[in-house]
Design a protein around this motif. Structure first.
Motif, PDB file in Angstrom:
ATOM      1  N   SER A 156       0.815  -1.208   0.000  1.00  0.00           N
ATOM      2  CA  SER A 156       0.000   0.000   0.000  1.00  0.00           C
ATOM      3  C   SER A 156       0.847   1.254   0.000  1.00  0.00           C
ATOM      4  N   GLN A 157       2.113   1.161   0.514  1.00  0.00           N
ATOM      5  CA  GLN A 157       2.969   2.338   0.528  1.00  0.00           C
ATOM      6  C   GLN A 157       3.395   2.735  -0.876  1.00  0.00           C
ATOM      7  N   GLU A 158       3.303   1.809  -1.842  1.00  0.00           N
ATOM      8  CA  GLU A 158       3.651   2.102  -3.220  1.00  0.00           C
ATOM      9  C   GLU A 158       2.495   2.791  -3.949  1.00  0.00           C
ATOM     10  N   LYS A 159       1.407   2.953  -3.283  1.00  0.00           N
ATOM     11  CA  LYS A 159       0.227   3.530  -3.909  1.00  0.00           C
ATOM     12  C   LYS A 159      -0.181   4.812  -3.196  1.00  0.00           C
ATOM     13  N   VAL A 160      -1.015   5.584  -3.867  1.00  0.00           N
ATOM     14  CA  VAL A 160      -1.509   6.841  -3.305  1.00  0.00           C
ATOM     15  C   VAL A 160      -3.016   6.890  -3.477  1.00  0.00           C
ATOM     16  N   THR A 161      -3.651   7.817  -2.745  1.00  0.00           N
ATOM     17  CA  THR A 161      -5.111   7.881  -2.729  1.00  0.00           C
ATOM     18  C   THR A 161      -5.590   9.246  -3.200  1.00  0.00           C
ATOM     19  N   LEU A 162      -6.580   9.203  -4.070  1.00  0.00           N
ATOM     20  CA  LEU A 162      -7.299  10.406  -4.507  1.00  0.00           C
ATOM     21  C   LEU A 162      -8.688  10.362  -3.881  1.00  0.00           C
ATOM     22  N   ASN A 163      -9.062  11.420  -3.168  1.00  0.00           N
ATOM     23  CA  ASN A 163     -10.386  11.425  -2.543  1.00  0.00           C
ATOM     24  C   ASN A 163     -10.964  12.840  -2.551  1.00  0.00           C
ATOM     25  N   GLY A 164     -12.230  12.921  -2.137  1.00  0.00           N
ATOM     26  CA  GLY A 164     -12.870  14.224  -2.053  1.00  0.00           C
ATOM     27  C   GLY A 164     -14.378  14.104  -2.107  1.00  0.00           C
ATOM     28  N   TYR A 165     -15.018  15.250  -2.213  1.00  0.00           N
ATOM     29  CA  TYR A 165     -16.471  15.327  -2.319  1.00  0.00           C
ATOM     30  C   TYR A 165     -16.844  15.876  -3.695  1.00  0.00           C
ATOM     31  N   ILE A 166     -17.971  15.420  -4.217  1.00  0.00           N
ATOM     32  CA  ILE A 166     -18.455  15.907  -5.502  1.00  0.00           C
ATOM     33  C   ILE A 166     -19.802  16.576  -5.282  1.00  0.00           C
ATOM     34  N   LYS A 167     -19.934  17.818  -5.779  1.00  0.00           N
ATOM     35  CA  LYS A 167     -21.118  18.630  -5.501  1.00  0.00           C
ATOM     36  C   LYS A 167     -21.719  19.168  -6.787  1.00  0.00           C
ATOM     37  N   ASP A 168     -22.960  19.609  -6.663  1.00  0.00           N
ATOM     38  CA  ASP A 168     -23.657  20.322  -7.734  1.00  0.00           C
ATOM     39  C   ASP A 168     -23.132  21.750  -7.756  1.00  0.00           C
ATOM     40  N   ALA A 169     -22.662  22.191  -8.914  1.00  0.00           N
ATOM     41  CA  ALA A 169     -22.062  23.524  -9.008  1.00  0.00           C
ATOM     42  C   ALA A 169     -23.073  24.629  -8.778  1.00  0.00           C
ATOM     43  N   ASP A 170     -24.360  24.337  -9.010  1.00  0.00           N
ATOM     44  CA  ASP A 170     -25.373  25.379  -8.903  1.00  0.00           C
ATOM     45  C   ASP A 170     -25.821  25.624  -7.469  1.00  0.00           C
ATOM     46  N   ASN A 171     -25.929  24.545  -6.661  1.00  0.00           N
ATOM     47  CA  ASN A 171     -26.484  24.724  -5.320  1.00  0.00           C
ATOM     48  C   ASN A 171     -25.636  24.128  -4.201  1.00  0.00           C
ATOM     49  N   GLY A 172     -24.521  23.488  -4.541  1.00  0.00           N
ATOM     50  CA  GLY A 172     -23.635  22.958  -3.514  1.00  0.00           C
ATOM     51  C   GLY A 172     -24.055  21.623  -2.928  1.00  0.00           C
TER      52      GLY A 172
END
Length: 784
Positions: free
Chosen positions: A19-35
């Motif tokens: 797992s140390q050879e790998k990395v993680t992409l994460n986050g939240y996905i929202k509607d641009a109009d209303n959040g």
């Protein structure tokens, strides 16, 4: 033992090294109009042919080898985004999707990954897009998510004008209905003509019919999970509408822009105004309120507080007879990100359901009330180990208080005395763990286990009977007293869950699932169509938990670059200790109700077929279900096998929406089903002048087949584009050809067309009750 620990330690070290050879992409996905956080957005990396989807809180996490990748973010109804990301360390990337995608022509092809119909392990799940639901015809012009649930394959409506539904041979009480994770015990307004869910506040709803995830428990047949919107965190907005049945308004606005927002929504019935104008002595009203506040403290901590309350009040005969029932819920939720891979959701839930029945009469008047209250604390965690390996686990505890009935006289002259039925208490624990693992490019498996621990608790008294099944003459011979927090009866059950998906090609897969579900709350119902005026009881000294085992197999295929989704599923369900009541049982106001309990076996099997079109000017769904539901219970139907009252052999549902242009959208829905089984007299006895009915078989008669066509047209005036507020007209035609669908059947003394009794009054006839003929309706909505 030492060798085992060494092996486990080496395995963990090896895993950590990899797992140390790998990395993680994460986050939240929202509607641009209303959040609003978006649920189910696909996050896909074409170079790796790997992807994930946002969870119920809009969060995603994907772990991959270091490198530079193009990441695709796609969601139906939104413009896709392709983002190039260099991943040489863990990266947190929040994304906003906007600019509603243009309507696709039938021959256009878009490059996007396959959606969950084919690639997801989960089967027997239907997601209802609220924007699509709003395009379909409605009863009285009121958009109702439950009515659309009833049109899904494997789901049977309890009847016209009711919000109750049956899933794959299970009873109406075997469905867990949640709003923001809080249970709703009766989802109906006006006896079922409309549900408690106001479409304005719904973000998404999902129905699980099989392969139910380990995090869910407490019901046998299905989970309907409804989530409400969080509120616009960018600008102030109002949505309102007035229709034939109800008027409503919703306000949403930021508290702190891009960080915190609220919604406040209310809906009330218009029927009371119509009845008052008609100068009748009846009154029918309902209301419901939704409220929610959310706050994003930072990218690792988000807090939500939401609540719902709703109530119905019906009175007849100038207020002499009255009914009332209502639900109230409150939810506090904390989303916490421990690190880039470990996501936590902690929830505290309050829920209450109550009802009352009142007769205002000097002599025979009384008020009867009952309620069920519960408090739950839940902690659910998801560990995104790698793109191919994900764990979910958690612990739930719920305390419940059952108050079966309180009877109070409403005048000093009343013949009734105050009577309070004993309260009952219970603790319900659930511990679960599941692991979804991609074994090969074609094979993915999800294995889980839930441990259910149910405790019937004191204070309470249990009566011992000479024969607990002698309901004709229940004789109490002893009693057992239990103090507060003393356990009366404990039940421990294991609930294994299993799911498997095997990809035949990029656009075809087969899926297999098995789940065991345990239910410890039992509905005491006095009729074939569930009404609010029923009592819930816990498993305990005389009631065993109900247990259901279900296995399902399905074939899934996408066509024309995912424009069409097709599926076919078969299932078999076996239920132990299903609860019914003895023939001719005395249920209401019976303090020896346990002597009326009967438990036995039930089983159901069937096949479901569905085709869905999600894109283009014409969208819709076609489904067909063949099913059979049977029961066999000692003391019911003389111990013989009988069909359940929700058995329907054939059900067809068709719905479609056509966007003619940017101004007009037309919708249509057609449904057909085999008639519902019911119990009717097969003859009569004669004892002098008394002629009681003779019933020879439970559910031995079927009502005529049910079918109905509904149409709608939605008008969005073009001048909406030039003004800040937008108006919308919805025109609906319910039951276009005015089919007289039988709601129920009853027997009466035979009469002629003038209502005069025929002969000596001993002849009887069956009469059918119909509800809704052809009914037009108009609704006007406004939003700014």
């Amino acid at each position: 033992m030492i060798r085992f620990l060494v092996v486990v330690t080496l395995a963990l070290v090896s895993t950590m090294a990899r797992s140390q050879e790998k990395v993680t992409l994460n986050g939240y996905i929202k509607d641009a109009d209303n959040g609003e956080e978006l649920i189910g957005v696909t996050v896909y990396i074409p170079q790796l042919k790997a992807g994930t989807a946002t969870n119920a809180y809009g969060f995603y996490s994907i772990t991959v080898p270091k490198g530079t990748y193009e990441v695709q973010y796609t969601f139906v109804g939104y413009s896709s985004q392709n983002v190039t990301v260099t991943l040489d360390a863990d990266v947190s990337r929040n994304i906003e999707l906007g600019g509603e995608a243009q309507i696709m022509n039938e021959v256009e092809i878009s490059e996007r990954p396959l959606d969950e119909n084919v690639i997801a392990v989960q089967m027997s799940k239907n997601t209802l897009n609220i924007n699509q639901v709003k395009k379909l015809p409605t009863l009285f012009g009121e958009v109702d998510i439950i009515k659309n649930v009833q049109a899904l394959p494997g789901v049977i409506s309890a009847g016209e004008g009711t919000s109750s539904f049956f899933v794959r041979g299970g009873g109406g009480d075997q469905n867990l209905i949640l709003i923001d994770e809080a249970p709703i015990y009766d989802a109906s307004h006006l006896g079922g003509m409309v549900s408690v869910f106001n479409a304005d506040v719904i973000k998404e709803s999902e129905l699980y019919k099989g392969g139910i995830p380990s995090r869910f428990g407490g019901r046998l047949s299905s989970i309907l999970e409804v989530r409400t919107i969080d509120g616009n965190n960018k600008r102030f907005g109002v949505t309102a509408g007035i229709g034939s049945m109800a008027s409503r308004v919703m306000i949403e606005a930021p508290i702190v822009k891009d960080k915190s927002s609220f919604i406040l929504s209310g809906r009330t019935s218009n029927l009371g105004l119509y009845l008052k104008a008609a100068n009748t002595d009846n009154s029918i009203n309902f209301y419901d309120l939704n409220a929610k506040v959310n706050w994003r403290a930072n990218n690792k901590n988000r807090f939500f507080v939401s609540g719902y309350t709703g109530r119905d009040k019906l009175s007849f005969s100038d207020g002499e007879v009255g009914f009332g029932w209502g639900n109230s819920t409150g939810t506090f939720r904390w989303n916490h990100l421990f690190n880039e891979k470990l996501f936590s959701n902690t929830t505290v839930i309050l829920s209450s359901f109550d009802y009352l029945f009142e007769i205002k009469d000097p002599i025979q008047g009384f008020k009867w009330s009952s309620n069920l209250q519960e408090l739950s604390v839940k902690n659910d965690l998801t560990y995104f180990h790698t793109v191919n390996n994900e764990f979910t686990f958690g612990y739930h505890i719920t305390g419940r208080r059952f108050s079966p009935a309180t009877i109070e006289p409403n005048s000093e002259e009343s013949m009734f005395e105050k009577t309070v039925f004993d309260k009952m208490y219970a603790l319900d624990h659930g511990i679960y763990l599941s692991n979804q693992r991609r074994i090969t490019d074609a094979l993915t498996m999800d294995v889980g286990l839930r441990v259910s621990i149910f405790q019937s608790m004191g204070p309470g008294k249990v009566y011992i009977y000479n024969d607990p099944k002698d309901n004709a003459d229940p004789t109490r011979v002893d009693s057992l007293e239990y103090g507060s927090w003393k356990s009366i009866k404990n039940f421990v059950n294991l609930e294994p869950r299993f799911g498997l998906r095997y990809s035949l090609s990029d656009d075809k897969s087969i899926k297999l699932s098995y789940n065991r579900m345990v239910q410890n709350t039992h509905l005491v119902a006095a009729g074939t169509v569930p009404l609010p005026f029923n009592t819930w009881s816990p498993s305990g000294y005389y009631l065993k938990p109900q247990i259901a085992d279900q296995i399902a197999l399905g074939y899934f295929q996408n066509l024309k670059d995912n424009m069409y989704e097709a599926s076919a599923e078969i299932y078999y369900k076996d239920i132990q200790h299903v609860t019914d009541f003895a023939d001719n049982a005395e249920i209401q106001l019976n303090k020896d109700l346990v002597t009326e309990y009967r438990q036995g076996d039930a089983w159901a099997y069937g096949a479901e077929f569905m085709v869905t079109k999600k894109e283009g000017r014409l969208t819709g769904m076609a489904s067909y279900t063949w099913s059979k539901a049977l029961r066999q219970i000692e003391g019911v139907n003389q111990g013989r096998e009988y069909v359940a009252n929700y058995d329907r052999r054939n059900v067809v549902n068709l719905n479609a929406a056509f966007e003619l242009n940017d101004k007009w959208t037309f919708g249509g829905a057609f449904t057909y089903s085999t008639g519902r089984p019911t119990t009717v007299p097969s003859g009569k006895y004669e004892y002098g002048e008394y002629n009681p009915d003779q019933v020879s078989e439970r559910n031995g008669y079927r009502l005529p087949a049910f079918h109905r066509l509904d149409l709608s047209a939605t008008l969005n005036p073009r001048k909406n584009a030039t003004r800040k507020w937008k108006g919308q007209w919805i025109f609906s035609l319910y039951n276009v050809y005015s089919r007289k669908n039988a709601f129920t059947v009853y027997t009466r003394t035979k009469k002629d067309s003038d209502g005069d009794i025929i002969g000596d009054g001993t002849q009887k006839e069956a009469r059918m009750v119909y509800l809704f003929p052809f009914m037009p309706s108009v609704t006007y909505n406004i939003k700014f």
